[in-house]
Motif scaffolding. Structure first.
Motif, PDB file in Angstrom:
ATOM      1  N   THR A  64     -46.910  28.920  19.649  1.00  0.00           N
ATOM      2  CA  THR A  64     -46.372  27.880  18.773  1.00  0.00           C
ATOM      3  C   THR A  64     -44.919  28.210  18.480  1.00  0.00           C
ATOM      4  O   THR A  64     -44.637  29.050  17.614  1.00  0.00           O
ATOM      5  CB  THR A  64     -47.167  27.809  17.452  1.00  0.00           C
ATOM      6  OG1 THR A  64     -48.551  27.612  17.753  1.00  0.00           O
ATOM      7  CG2 THR A  64     -46.674  26.675  16.567  1.00  0.00           C
ATOM      8  N   PRO A  65     -43.963  27.609  19.187  1.00  0.00           N
ATOM      9  CA  PRO A  65     -42.551  27.982  19.008  1.00  0.00           C
ATOM     10  C   PRO A  65     -42.071  27.868  17.559  1.00  0.00           C
ATOM     11  O   PRO A  65     -41.232  28.656  17.132  1.00  0.00           O
ATOM     12  CB  PRO A  65     -41.812  27.001  19.921  1.00  0.00           C
ATOM     13  CG  PRO A  65     -42.814  26.609  20.948  1.00  0.00           C
ATOM     14  CD  PRO A  65     -44.129  26.590  20.237  1.00  0.00           C
ATOM     15  N   LEU A  66     -42.606  26.916  16.811  1.00  0.00           N
ATOM     16  CA  LEU A  66     -42.145  26.711  15.433  1.00  0.00           C
ATOM     17  C   LEU A  66     -43.102  27.335  14.416  1.00  0.00           C
ATOM     18  O   LEU A  66     -43.199  26.877  13.277  1.00  0.00           O
ATOM     19  CB  LEU A  66     -41.971  25.213  15.160  1.00  0.00           C
ATOM     20  CG  LEU A  66     -40.927  24.509  16.036  1.00  0.00           C
ATOM     21  CD1 LEU A  66     -40.732  23.065  15.602  1.00  0.00           C
ATOM     22  CD2 LEU A  66     -39.598  25.249  16.022  1.00  0.00           C
ATOM     23  N   PHE A  67     -43.774  28.411  14.818  1.00  0.00           N
ATOM     24  CA  PHE A  67     -44.697  29.091  13.904  1.00  0.00           C
ATOM     25  C   PHE A  67     -43.987  29.472  12.605  1.00  0.00           C
ATOM     26  O   PHE A  67     -44.503  29.247  11.512  1.00  0.00           O
ATOM     27  CB  PHE A  67     -45.277  30.344  14.570  1.00  0.00           C
ATOM     28  CG  PHE A  67     -46.232  31.115  13.694  1.00  0.00           C
ATOM     29  CD1 PHE A  67     -47.591  30.895  13.773  1.00  0.00           C
ATOM     30  CD2 PHE A  67     -45.774  32.071  12.787  1.00  0.00           C
ATOM     31  CE1 PHE A  67     -48.488  31.593  12.963  1.00  0.00           C
ATOM     32  CE2 PHE A  67     -46.647  32.772  11.966  1.00  0.00           C
ATOM     33  CZ  PHE A  67     -48.007  32.529  12.059  1.00  0.00           C
ATOM     34  N   ALA A  68     -42.786  30.078  12.699  1.00  0.00           N
ATOM     35  CA  ALA A  68     -42.095  30.563  11.503  1.00  0.00           C
ATOM     36  C   ALA A  68     -41.701  29.407  10.585  1.00  0.00           C
ATOM     37  O   ALA A  68     -41.856  29.498   9.363  1.00  0.00           O
ATOM     38  CB  ALA A  68     -40.863  31.378  11.899  1.00  0.00           C
ATOM     39  N   LEU A  69     -41.186  28.328  11.148  1.00  0.00           N
ATOM     40  CA  LEU A  69     -40.810  27.171  10.332  1.00  0.00           C
ATOM     41  C   LEU A  69     -42.042  26.584   9.654  1.00  0.00           C
ATOM     42  O   LEU A  69     -42.020  26.256   8.456  1.00  0.00           O
ATOM     43  CB  LEU A  69     -40.123  26.127  11.204  1.00  0.00           C
ATOM     44  CG  LEU A  69     -39.706  24.823  10.504  1.00  0.00           C
ATOM     45  CD1 LEU A  69     -38.751  25.098   9.354  1.00  0.00           C
ATOM     46  CD2 LEU A  69     -39.077  23.856  11.513  1.00  0.00           C
ATOM     47  N   LEU A  78     -43.372  38.099  12.803  1.00  0.00           N
ATOM     48  CA  LEU A  78     -43.137  36.688  13.091  1.00  0.00           C
ATOM     49  C   LEU A  78     -43.023  36.449  14.597  1.00  0.00           C
ATOM     50  O   LEU A  78     -43.542  35.458  15.123  1.00  0.00           O
ATOM     51  CB  LEU A  78     -41.873  36.205  12.383  1.00  0.00           C
ATOM     52  CG  LEU A  78     -41.919  36.110  10.855  1.00  0.00           C
ATOM     53  CD1 LEU A  78     -40.579  35.618  10.318  1.00  0.00           C
ATOM     54  CD2 LEU A  78     -43.043  35.180  10.399  1.00  0.00           C
ATOM     55  N   ALA A  79     -42.344  37.355  15.288  1.00  0.00           N
ATOM     56  CA  ALA A  79     -42.193  37.214  16.736  1.00  0.00           C
ATOM     57  C   ALA A  79     -43.544  37.321  17.439  1.00  0.00           C
ATOM     58  O   ALA A  79     -43.849  36.540  18.362  1.00  0.00           O
ATOM     59  CB  ALA A  79     -41.235  38.273  17.265  1.00  0.00           C
ATOM     60  N   LEU A  80     -44.371  38.274  17.017  1.00  0.00           N
ATOM     61  CA  LEU A  80     -45.685  38.452  17.629  1.00  0.00           C
ATOM     62  C   LEU A  80     -46.566  37.237  17.363  1.00  0.00           C
ATOM     63  O   LEU A  80     -47.278  36.758  18.262  1.00  0.00           O
ATOM     64  CB  LEU A  80     -46.342  39.715  17.087  1.00  0.00           C
ATOM     65  CG  LEU A  80     -47.749  40.024  17.599  1.00  0.00           C
ATOM     66  CD1 LEU A  80     -47.744  40.208  19.115  1.00  0.00           C
ATOM     67  CD2 LEU A  80     -48.303  41.269  16.907  1.00  0.00           C
ATOM     68  N   ALA A  81     -46.530  36.725  16.135  1.00  0.00           N
ATOM     69  CA  ALA A  81     -47.339  35.554  15.798  1.00  0.00           C
ATOM     70  C   ALA A  81     -46.897  34.332  16.589  1.00  0.00           C
ATOM     71  O   ALA A  81     -47.723  33.540  17.057  1.00  0.00           O
ATOM     72  CB  ALA A  81     -47.254  35.279  14.306  1.00  0.00           C
ATOM     73  N   THR A  82     -45.584  34.179  16.743  1.00  0.00           N
ATOM     74  CA  THR A  82     -45.050  33.048  17.510  1.00  0.00           C
ATOM     75  C   THR A  82     -45.519  33.117  18.951  1.00  0.00           C
ATOM     76  O   THR A  82     -45.973  32.127  19.536  1.00  0.00           O
ATOM     77  CB  THR A  82     -43.518  33.043  17.445  1.00  0.00           C
ATOM     78  OG1 THR A  82     -43.105  32.900  16.074  1.00  0.00           O
ATOM     79  CG2 THR A  82     -42.932  31.907  18.260  1.00  0.00           C
ATOM     80  N   GLN A  83     -45.430  34.306  19.541  1.00  0.00           N
ATOM     81  CA  GLN A  83     -45.842  34.486  20.932  1.00  0.00           C
ATOM     82  C   GLN A  83     -47.345  34.328  21.096  1.00  0.00           C
ATOM     83  O   GLN A  83     -47.816  33.640  22.010  1.00  0.00           O
ATOM     84  CB  GLN A  83     -45.397  35.859  21.420  1.00  0.00           C
ATOM     85  CG  GLN A  83     -45.799  36.166  22.859  1.00  0.00           C
ATOM     86  CD  GLN A  83     -45.392  37.572  23.280  1.00  0.00           C
ATOM     87  OE1 GLN A  83     -45.045  38.399  22.458  1.00  0.00           O
ATOM     88  NE2 GLN A  83     -45.443  37.839  24.571  1.00  0.00           N
ATOM     89  N   SER A  84     -48.111  34.958  20.204  1.00  0.00           N
ATOM     90  CA  SER A  84     -49.568  34.959  20.344  1.00  0.00           C
ATOM     91  C   SER A  84     -50.169  33.578  20.119  1.00  0.00           C
ATOM     92  O   SER A  84     -51.195  33.235  20.718  1.00  0.00           O
ATOM     93  CB  SER A  84     -50.187  35.961  19.365  1.00  0.00           C
ATOM     94  OG  SER A  84     -49.695  37.272  19.591  1.00  0.00           O
ATOM     95  N   SER A  85     -49.556  32.803  19.242  1.00  0.00           N
ATOM     96  CA  SER A  85     -50.071  31.465  18.952  1.00  0.00           C
ATOM     97  C   SER A  85     -49.559  30.414  19.923  1.00  0.00           C
ATOM     98  O   SER A  85     -50.041  29.276  19.909  1.00  0.00           O
ATOM     99  CB  SER A  85     -49.694  31.057  17.529  1.00  0.00           C
ATOM    100  OG  SER A  85     -48.281  30.919  17.409  1.00  0.00           O
ATOM    101  N   LEU A 114     -35.812  26.101  19.507  1.00  0.00           N
ATOM    102  CA  LEU A 114     -36.877  26.886  20.129  1.00  0.00           C
ATOM    103  C   LEU A 114     -37.806  26.009  20.966  1.00  0.00           C
ATOM    104  O   LEU A 114     -38.632  26.527  21.719  1.00  0.00           O
ATOM    105  CB  LEU A 114     -37.688  27.613  19.053  1.00  0.00           C
ATOM    106  CG  LEU A 114     -36.955  28.746  18.322  1.00  0.00           C
ATOM    107  CD1 LEU A 114     -37.721  29.176  17.093  1.00  0.00           C
ATOM    108  CD2 LEU A 114     -36.755  29.929  19.256  1.00  0.00           C
ATOM    109  N   CYS A 115     -37.701  24.689  20.805  1.00  0.00           N
ATOM    110  CA  CYS A 115     -38.515  23.749  21.564  1.00  0.00           C
ATOM    111  C   CYS A 115     -37.822  22.392  21.507  1.00  0.00           C
ATOM    112  O   CYS A 115     -36.665  22.305  21.051  1.00  0.00           O
ATOM    113  CB  CYS A 115     -39.940  23.666  21.005  1.00  0.00           C
ATOM    114  SG  CYS A 115     -39.998  23.141  19.271  1.00  0.00           S
ATOM    115  N   GLU A 116     -38.478  21.350  21.917  1.00  0.00           N
ATOM    116  CA  GLU A 116     -37.841  20.038  21.891  1.00  0.00           C
ATOM    117  C   GLU A 116     -37.486  19.665  20.450  1.00  0.00           C
ATOM    118  O   GLU A 116     -38.225  19.958  19.502  1.00  0.00           O
ATOM    119  CB  GLU A 116     -38.755  18.975  22.517  1.00  0.00           C
ATOM    120  CG  GLU A 116     -39.996  18.614  21.712  1.00  0.00           C
ATOM    121  CD  GLU A 116     -41.157  19.596  21.928  1.00  0.00           C
ATOM    122  OE1 GLU A 116     -42.246  19.337  21.368  1.00  0.00           O
ATOM    123  OE2 GLU A 116     -40.958  20.594  22.649  1.00  0.00           O
ATOM    124  N   THR A 117     -36.345  19.023  20.290  1.00  0.00           N
ATOM    125  CA  THR A 117     -35.828  18.752  18.945  1.00  0.00           C
ATOM    126  C   THR A 117     -36.707  17.775  18.168  1.00  0.00           C
ATOM    127  O   THR A 117     -36.703  17.787  16.936  1.00  0.00           O
ATOM    128  CB  THR A 117     -34.398  18.207  19.021  1.00  0.00           C
ATOM    129  OG1 THR A 117     -34.394  17.003  19.815  1.00  0.00           O
ATOM    130  CG2 THR A 117     -33.463  19.226  19.655  1.00  0.00           C
TER     131      THR A 117
END
Length: 357
Positions: A66-71, A57-64, A174-177
């Motif tokens: 996209t801070p809210l990748f997991a959500l 999940l961390a790698l996907a978030t960073q690579s994309s 993780l980003c703007e609310t």
């Protein structure tokens, strides 16, 4: 005891291929990068180490980027990642009964977290409580994936009646609310004391008209059987890992133990308690794979030797001779006598003819 102490079911990766692609990522590259078997998506009931799931999940978030990748991934998955747990809760009598049963069996899905339902007056809190895991500094991405899936679960059970009062998160945003509000319809309360959805407790009394009590009983029996997982299953699990990892050359005891988050000596001790050893399981797996590939494929013996983890064909041939009392070439010929006859006929036809006097 589960073979992997800190685990999540591979069904938690349900939908990864298409969701990763929609974010210009390759699911297979993500899986390979964190050290998971390449065919893990084909085995949703298998165990994967929690730390590698969190790392993915961390790698996907960073690579994309996209801070809210997991959500987003949790919202995309919805209830599909729950496997047999989904069928249990869909056939419960009420929403409250469904959530209580999910909390009771959730440890079969994730071993290092707990779901809790808490009722305080007219409010209900649906909690997700992760526990400490070695080499996992932050659970926040897993938490966001889970709360996304929980939101879709409550929508599945309640439809339009699901109108949560709040989402509480222990972490900072993780980003703007506003990005959270656009996804889930409200702004979470960050840096809270717990991770939980807050909603009207009266919703717990909502009956589930689709519930089938007989099917519910059968699924509950199945889950109770799964709950009896014991060390007796460990040899079969190690064989599965060997089948998955041998072709990639990552099937040493140290690598298997690392995959399972165990010390090699601990793995050896567990296997000894079950009357076997890593070497025995490796030999048995190699024998079975050798027979299958010799019988069903046209791989060369050199290719097969490499696939089974042998550095040289001669080492594979000697091992095969010990196992079956003949060479791999002889064994293959015995399995395909028609092919052998054709080879003899082709050889005769290709011989130069003797000139007649």
């Amino acid at each position: 005891m589960n073979p992997v102490t800190d685990f999540v079911r591979a069904s938690a990766l349900h939908g990864l291929a298409e969701f990763a692609a929609s974010n210009n990522l390759s699911a297979q590259e993500l899986i390979k990068s964190v050290g998971l078997p390449e065919d893990v998506l084909e085995h949703p009931d298998s165990f994967i180490p929690y730390r590698k799931f969190a790392a993915l999940l961390a790698l996907a978030t960073q690579s994309s980027a996209t801070p809210l990748f997991a959500l987003r991934f949790g919202l995309h998955q919805g209830v599909s990642s729950l496997g047999p747990l989904l069928y249990l809760i869909r056939n419960a009598g009420t929403v409250g009964a469904a959530i209580n049963e999910l909390t009771q069996y959730f440890h079969l899905h994730v071993s290092v977290a707990q779901l809790r339902l808490e009722v305080e007056g007219e409010h209900a809190l649906f909690h997700y409580d992760p526990t400490e895991v070695k080499d996992v500094v932050s659970h926040r991405l897993v938490v966001e994936l889970v709360v996304g899936g929980a939101m879709q679960l409550m929508r599945t059970l309640l439809g339009n009646r699901w109108q949560p009062r709040a989402l509480l998160l222990q972490s900072a945003p993780l980003c703007e609310t506003q990005a959270y509000a656009r996804l889930i319809g409200l702004t979470p309360q960050f840096n809270a004391a717990c991770n939980a959805w807050l909603f009207d407790a009266k919703l717990l009394e909502t009956p589930l008209s689709s519930g089938d009590q007989e099917l519910h009983r059968l699924i509950q029996q199945h889950l109770d059987a799964l709950d009896q997982i014991s060390m007796q299953e460990l040899p079969a699990y190690v064989r599965q890992l060997l089948r998955n990892l041998l072709p990639s050359g990552r099937a040493t005891m140290e690598q298997i133990a690392d995959y399972m988050d165990l010390h090699p000596r601990t793995l050896q001790r567990y296997l000894a308690e079950e009357g076997t050893s890593f070497q025995v399981l490796l030999n048995e797996t190699r024998q079975a794979m050798a027979q299958r590939y010799l019988g069903d494929s046209t791989l060369s013996l050199t290719q097969l030797a490499a696939m089974l983890g042998y550095s040289e064909l001669s080492a594979f041939s000697r091992a095969f001779q010990r196992w079956f009392g003949c060479s791999p070439r002889e064994w293959r010929a015995q399995q395909h006598p028609a092919s052998k006859s054709r080879q003899r006929l082709r050889s005769r036809l290709q011989r130069p003819r003797t000139p007649q006097a």
